[in-house]
Design an enzyme around this catalytic site. Structure first.
Site, PDB file in Angstrom:
ATOM      1  N   ASP A  54     -20.226  45.884  12.379  1.00  0.00           N
ATOM      2  CA  ASP A  54     -21.887  45.164  12.344  1.00  0.00           C
ATOM      3  C   ASP A  54     -21.247  43.841  13.307  1.00  0.00           C
ATOM      4  OD1 ASP A  54     -20.737  44.061  10.865  1.00  0.00           O
ATOM      5  OD2 ASP A  54     -22.204  44.928   9.119  1.00  0.00           O
ATOM      6  N   GLU A  56     -19.553  41.488  11.627  1.00  0.00           N
ATOM      7  CA  GLU A  56     -18.903  40.428  10.522  1.00  0.00           C
ATOM      8  C   GLU A  56     -17.785  40.293  10.747  1.00  0.00           C
ATOM      9  OE1 GLU A  56     -19.866  42.243   6.585  1.00  0.00           O
ATOM     10  OE2 GLU A  56     -21.764  41.903   6.539  1.00  0.00           O
ATOM     11  N   ARG A 111     -25.751  19.365  20.292  1.00  0.00           N
ATOM     12  CA  ARG A 111     -26.312  18.495  21.263  1.00  0.00           C
ATOM     13  C   ARG A 111     -27.818  19.324  20.843  1.00  0.00           C
ATOM     14  NH1 ARG A 111     -24.966  21.919  27.150  1.00  0.00           N
ATOM     15  NH2 ARG A 111     -23.784  23.603  25.400  1.00  0.00           N
ATOM     16  N   GLN A 112     -27.591  19.619  19.657  1.00  0.00           N
ATOM     17  CA  GLN A 112     -29.475  19.560  18.772  1.00  0.00           C
ATOM     18  C   GLN A 112     -28.745  19.032  17.868  1.00  0.00           C
ATOM     19  OE1 GLN A 112     -30.493  23.724  17.440  1.00  0.00           O
ATOM     20  NE2 GLN A 112     -29.257  25.146  19.849  1.00  0.00           N
ATOM     21  N   HIS A 145     -20.401  15.025  21.949  1.00  0.00           N
ATOM     22  CA  HIS A 145     -21.626  15.088  22.884  1.00  0.00           C
ATOM     23  C   HIS A 145     -22.808  13.971  22.707  1.00  0.00           C
ATOM     24  CE1 HIS A 145     -24.956  16.120  25.926  1.00  0.00           C
ATOM     25  NE2 HIS A 145     -25.757  15.891  25.182  1.00  0.00           N
ATOM     26  N   LYS A 209     -29.744  11.665  36.247  1.00  0.00           N
ATOM     27  CA  LYS A 209     -30.231  13.248  36.237  1.00  0.00           C
ATOM     28  C   LYS A 209     -31.800  13.624  35.335  1.00  0.00           C
ATOM     29  CE  LYS A 209     -27.915  15.902  33.327  1.00  0.00           C
ATOM     30  NZ  LYS A 209     -26.273  16.771  32.328  1.00  0.00           N
ATOM     31  N   ARG A 211     -33.465  16.504  33.684  1.00  0.00           N
ATOM     32  CA  ARG A 211     -33.548  18.125  32.996  1.00  0.00           C
ATOM     33  C   ARG A 211     -34.690  18.219  32.703  1.00  0.00           C
ATOM     34  NH1 ARG A 211     -28.936  21.904  31.720  1.00  0.00           N
ATOM     35  NH2 ARG A 211     -28.024  19.926  31.853  1.00  0.00           N
ATOM     36  N   SER A 241     -20.967  23.645  30.654  1.00  0.00           N
ATOM     37  CA  SER A 241     -21.781  24.433  30.705  1.00  0.00           C
ATOM     38  C   SER A 241     -22.710  25.712  31.452  1.00  0.00           C
ATOM     39  CB  SER A 241     -22.735  23.916  29.528  1.00  0.00           C
ATOM     40  OG  SER A 241     -23.997  24.956  28.872  1.00  0.00           O
ATOM     41  N   GLY A 244     -24.676  23.374  35.606  1.00  0.00           N
ATOM     42  CA  GLY A 244     -25.391  22.975  36.531  1.00  0.00           C
ATOM     43  C   GLY A 244     -25.610  21.333  36.524  1.00  0.00           C
TER      44      GLY A 244
HETATM   45  C1  R5P Z   1     -25.055  17.000  29.357  1.00  0.00           C
HETATM   46  O1  R5P Z   1     -26.261  15.649  28.961  1.00  0.00           O
HETATM   47  C2  R5P Z   1     -24.531  17.233  28.774  1.00  0.00           C
HETATM   48  O2  R5P Z   1     -23.383  15.431  28.904  1.00  0.00           O
HETATM   49  C3  R5P Z   1     -23.504  18.053  30.510  1.00  0.00           C
HETATM   50  O3  R5P Z   1     -23.480  17.288  31.487  1.00  0.00           O
HETATM   51  C4  R5P Z   1     -24.263  18.855  30.445  1.00  0.00           C
HETATM   52  O4  R5P Z   1     -24.563  19.907  28.761  1.00  0.00           O
HETATM   53  C5  R5P Z   1     -23.466  20.401  30.815  1.00  0.00           C
HETATM   54  O5  R5P Z   1     -24.533  21.308  31.034  1.00  0.00           O
HETATM   55  P1  R5P Z   1     -24.328  21.757  32.246  1.00  0.00           P
HETATM   56  O6  R5P Z   1     -23.189  21.956  32.795  1.00  0.00           O
HETATM   57  O7  R5P Z   1     -25.351  23.179  31.780  1.00  0.00           O
HETATM   58  O8  R5P Z   1     -25.522  21.362  33.347  1.00  0.00           O
END
Ligand code: R5P
Length: 313
Positions: A54, A56, A111-112, A145, A209, A211, A241, A244
């Protein structure tokens, strides 16, 4: 709480063993934990893990000492790895531990750290409380972060270690750069990129940048004021991540006739097809720490983490 660059942490030489400290190898960070235990000449505690159908986790671990260091990065599957960290901390408490230091090189949910849109949860606040409830007395992470995320750890000690000296040292030794130029994919990473550039004796810029908070799509300002043609460029970020941010920065550098492009980060999450997207954008190599053990993890964090642990005990 500490947020800064420790340039002394490039290597670790331990004269006096930390024999009264148990280093617990969480299932997500066995290699790093073993390196730390070797550095500190401490007892390495291996965790026996079973995953039920499951989903766990069930862990079993031998008796630990009064001082415990659990090493468990919370990369995907993040909730499972986080839960395992909590379970290990709980077992240390059951065994009578007084100090429990959780080394979480990649800290999930960092990041949250604020509600960007109405109705969102500040999950890092909850993570900080869960760790404290499980018995953690100190949390150590790497290149968190934001300092904002660290501020939620106000009921336990929290430290951020910079991987910049280790990453810069690796690049200096292993990558032959011609007229190096350092790029941060966003303005939030400008300080990090400046420190990295200084160690490489290079100049740098931070891109602008944007987003989309709903779709996660990124775009960067389509103009740079520096002539990068024929130069080797290094894009430095805290994490990769979806890829992008690196893709957009690399495309811009290539458009401006940069020669080689390297992507360097602390945490290479490399979700979905990030690696192939980054390669297609013209990036020659991806270099990261072993906060997430994968094919890009060429820089070992143990010297920086071990020196820090030595200051705790
Ligand atoms: C954002 O502010 C972080 O410093 C990274 O640039 C971001 O989390 C990278 O995420 P991704 O690879 O999805 O663009």
């Amino acid at each position: 709480m500490q947020y800064g660059i420790d340039t002394s942490a490039l290597s670790y030489h331990n004269e006096k063993p930390l024999s009264d400290v148990s280093i617990i190898a969480g299932p997500s960070s066995t290699g790093l934990a073993s390196n730390i235990a070797k550095d500190l000449k401490s007892n390495l505690v291996e965790v026996d893990l079973r995953i039920f159908s499951d989903g766990e986790s069930k862990i079993k671990m031998p008796k630990t000492s009064k001082n415990c260091v659990l090493v468990q990065s919370t990369y995907p599957p993040v909730d499972r790895h986080l839960m395992q960290a909590l379970m290990i901390a709980k077992k240390c408490v059951d065994y009578g531990a007084k100090e429990i230091c959780a080394v979480i090189p990649y800290l999930a949910y960092a990041r949250q750290d604020r509600a960007f849109l109405d109705g969102e949860v500040v999950t890092i606040d909850l993570v900080a409380k869960l760790l404290r409830e499980a018995g953690v007395t100190t949390m150590v992470t790497v290149d968190i972060h934001s300092t904002m995320a660290l501020s939620y750890f106000n009921q336990i000690k929290a430290h951020n270690i910079s991987s910049i000296p280790l990453l810069a040292s690796y690049v200096k030794t292993n990558v032959k750069l011609n007229k190096p130029f350092v790029v941060s994919p966003d303005e939030g990473g400008a300080k990090r990129a400046a420190e990295f550039a200084k160690l490489l004796n290079a100049d740098m810029i931070a891109l602008k940048k944007f987003r989309d908070r709903n779709t996660g799509q990124v775009r960067v300002e389509e103009k740079i004021d520096v002539d990068v043609s024929g130069r080797d460029t290094v894009i430095i970020d805290d994490m990769i991540s979806s890829g992008g941010s690196i893709v957009k920065a690399a495309e811009l550098l290539k458009k401006n006739r940069a020669d080689k492009v390297y992507a360097v980060c602390a945490h290479a999450l490399m979700l979905d097809d990030a690696s192939s997207k980054i390669t297609s954008a013209g990036v020659n190599e991806i270099i990261s720490t072993n906060s997430i053990p994968n094919e890009f993890a060429t820089v070992d964090l143990s010297p920086a983490v071990s020196s820090f642990i030595k200051t705790l005990f």
